[in-house]
Design an enzyme around this catalytic site. Structure first.
Site, PDB file in Angstrom:
ATOM      1  N   ARG A  49       0.847  -1.195   0.000  1.00 38.82           N
ATOM      2  CA  ARG A  49       0.000   0.000   0.000  1.00 38.82           C
ATOM      3  C   ARG A  49       0.884   1.247   0.000  1.00 38.82           C
ATOM      4  NH1 ARG A  49       1.669   1.809   4.090  1.00 38.82           N
ATOM      5  NH2 ARG A  49       0.486   3.731   3.800  1.00 38.82           N
ATOM      6  N   GLY A  50       0.230   2.417  -0.041  1.00 38.02           N
ATOM      7  CA  GLY A  50       0.990   3.675  -0.119  1.00 38.02           C
ATOM      8  C   GLY A  50       1.171   3.997  -1.597  1.00 38.02           C
ATOM      9  N   ALA A  51       0.858   5.252  -1.968  1.00 39.46           N
ATOM     10  CA  ALA A  51       0.768   5.595  -3.389  1.00 39.46           C
ATOM     11  C   ALA A  51       2.009   5.221  -4.219  1.00 39.46           C
ATOM     12  CB  ALA A  51       0.429   7.078  -3.527  1.00 39.46           C
ATOM     13  N   GLN A 188      -2.947   2.621   9.763  1.00 40.34           N
ATOM     14  CA  GLN A 188      -1.606   2.699   9.148  1.00 40.34           C
ATOM     15  C   GLN A 188      -0.655   3.537   9.999  1.00 40.34           C
ATOM     16  OE1 GLN A 188      -4.482   3.099   7.515  1.00 40.34           O
ATOM     17  NE2 GLN A 188      -4.369   2.500   5.376  1.00 40.34           N
ATOM     18  N   ASP A 229      -2.063  10.980  -2.383  1.00 39.08           N
ATOM     19  CA  ASP A 229      -2.303   9.870  -3.318  1.00 39.08           C
ATOM     20  C   ASP A 229      -2.569  10.357  -4.731  1.00 39.08           C
ATOM     21  OD1 ASP A 229      -2.971   8.718  -0.536  1.00 39.08           O
ATOM     22  OD2 ASP A 229      -2.690   6.986  -1.857  1.00 39.08           O
ATOM     23  N   ASN A 239      -5.734  12.348   0.006  1.00 37.28           N
ATOM     24  CA  ASN A 239      -4.860  11.577   0.901  1.00 37.28           C
ATOM     25  C   ASN A 239      -5.776  10.808   1.854  1.00 37.28           C
ATOM     26  OD1 ASN A 239      -2.171  10.855   1.777  1.00 37.28           O
ATOM     27  ND2 ASN A 239      -2.565  12.010   3.635  1.00 37.28           N
ATOM     28  N   LYS A 240      -5.172   9.996   2.690  1.00 36.03           N
ATOM     29  CA  LYS A 240      -5.928   9.141   3.609  1.00 36.03           C
ATOM     30  C   LYS A 240      -7.040   9.896   4.322  1.00 36.03           C
ATOM     31  CE  LYS A 240      -5.631   5.640   4.026  1.00 36.03           C
ATOM     32  NZ  LYS A 240      -6.536   4.773   3.215  1.00 36.03           N
TER      33      LYS A 240
HETATM   34  O1  MRU Z   1      -4.802   3.226   1.807  1.00 36.27           O
HETATM   35  P1  MRU Z   1      -3.321   3.448   1.849  1.00 36.27           P
HETATM   36  O2  MRU Z   1      -2.689   2.944   3.095  1.00 36.27           O
HETATM   37  O3  MRU Z   1      -2.642   2.987   0.597  1.00 36.27           O
HETATM   38  O4  MRU Z   1      -3.194   5.042   1.887  1.00 36.27           O
HETATM   39  C1  MRU Z   1      -1.918   5.626   1.910  1.00 36.27           C
HETATM   40  C2  MRU Z   1      -1.948   7.086   2.095  1.00 36.27           C
HETATM   41  O5  MRU Z   1      -2.979   7.713   2.098  1.00 36.27           O
HETATM   42  C3  MRU Z   1      -0.634   7.795   2.166  1.00 36.27           C
HETATM   43  O6  MRU Z   1      -0.730   8.930   2.963  1.00 36.27           O
HETATM   44  C4  MRU Z   1      -0.271   8.180   0.732  1.00 36.27           C
HETATM   45  O7  MRU Z   1      -0.146   7.073  -0.096  1.00 36.27           O
HETATM   46  C5  MRU Z   1       0.858   9.075   0.564  1.00 36.27           C
HETATM   47  S1  MRU Z   1       2.368   8.508   1.065  1.00 36.27           S
HETATM   48  C6  MRU Z   1       3.408   7.760   0.444  1.00 36.27           C
END
Ligand code: MRU
Length: 333
Positions: A49-51, A188, A229, A239-240
């Site tokens: 996970r993470g963009a 997370q 994201d 973002n999250k």
């Molecule tokens: O649902 P996730 O855990 O993939 O969400 C991740 C986020 O929202 C992060 O803040 C985002 O990807 C930016 S960071 C590298």
């Protein structure tokens, strides 16, 4: 392709594996990714996970599988299926567009596809370093810094986006203290960011998401750094879930609010935040919690749930964008 090991992925010349982030922090389970179906399942389940990491792991797994794909048409069909695995993080679409273009341009030369995927991996490692250094320039000695979700080595190929700024500030002895939003519903922050900060010995406290405003009012938070994201042309960004509330609270308390992202998170096809697709996820994630400890439900099974995985923050609430190695007051792509 060269061998590599990061906090979240490894390749030994034969096997490509990702760490199952749903089992962290207590269990380190490496999952082998052998097919497009494997990476789709891992992305959907947030094992990876993470963009930036979604885009890079998808590109690496497709590139390594390309020698088994048979022909260009089957490769592109699989690539388009991987593209559908999660909708919000645009790094996935941006990276897959490049891989697809290389597959076509090279006449489906698998070595060249693999070389490009590896290059995307290396580029992200470099960009993380640049974001860390540029962002650390915004941090003052003794700052209390609030962050949300996980934006570190578990979300990128390198040190992270917003977390890279915090790690670099710590390396520069800026004596920071990090307030880590636990980040409901999937935790997370409490599970992953806390673990990364503990490993790096950065002083921190985990707080529940609904405590953030109170700590701002108490004067404990001097700056907020978050990742993204997808960033639209006018600087609105996804973002999250919970990021928008933080930005509004920061505005009220006059606390600088920074977004840290690599250029692979920019969406030049998206005019503003209204065009960003927001992923809706399963009810069970809100009714309870799941992890290395098993699965627990505490809410009534019959109660309806809403579970948007992201929110969109308008650009006017952002003090600055750290994009690659540069700080911008506003964005206009
Ligand atoms: O649902 P996730 O855990 O993939 O969400 C991740 C986020 O929202 C992060 O803040 C985002 O990807 C930016 S960071 C590298």
């Amino acid at each position: 392709m060269k061998n590599f090991t990061t906090m979240s992925m490894r390749y030994d010349g034969h096997k490509f594996e990702i760490i199952d982030q749903q089992m962290l922090p207590d269990k380190k389970i490496w999952v082998s990714i052998e097919s497009p179906q494997d990476i789709i399942a891992a992305i959907k389940a947030l094992k990876v996970r993470g963009a930036p990491l979604i885009g890079i792991s998808a590109s690496l797994s497709l590139a390594l599988w390309s020698s088994k794909a048979g022909d260009l048409e089957s490769f592109i069909t699989a690539l388009e299926q991987v593209r559908e695995s999660r909708p919000t993080a645009v790094n996935l679409m941006n990276n897959l567009d490049l891989i697809k273009a290389e597959a076509v341009k090279s006449g489906f030369n698998t070595e060249r596809i693999q070389a490009l995927a590896f290059q995307l991996f290396q580029d992200d490692v470099d960009l993380c370093k640049k974001m860390g250094r540029a962002g650390a320039g915004l941090v003052d000695v003794g700052d209390g810094i609030l962050t949300h979700c996980n934006t570190g080595g578990l979300a990128t190929a390198g040190d992270g986006t917003a977390l890279s700024v915090l790690l670099e500030s710590h390396r520069q002895d800026k004596n920071i203290h990090v307030y880590v939003d636990e980040t409901r519903p999937l935790l997370q922050g409490g599970r992953l960011t806390a673990w990364e900060l503990l490993e790096a010995q950065v002083p921190h406290s985990i707080i529940c998401d609904n405590m953030a405003g109170w700590f701002m009012q108490l004067g404990k938070v001097q700056k907020i750094f978050v990742g993204a994201d997808r960033i639209a042309k006018n600087g609105d960004f996804a973002n999250k879930i919970g990021t928008y509330s933080l930005a509004v609270l920061a505005d009220f308390h006059k606390i600088p609010f920074y977004v840290v992202a690599p250029s692979t998170t920019l969406d030049s096809n998206c005019i503003d935040g209204k065009g960003i697709p927001v992923e809706m996820r399963k009810d069970s994630e809100v009714r309870g919690v799941k992890g290395h400890f098993g699965e627990i439900r505490w809410a009534p099974e019959g109660s309806p749930v809403l579970n948007p995985a992201f929110d969109v923050t308008p650009s006017q609430l952002v003090t600055g964008f750290v994009i690659d190695g540069e700080v911008h007051k506003s964005l206009s792509l």
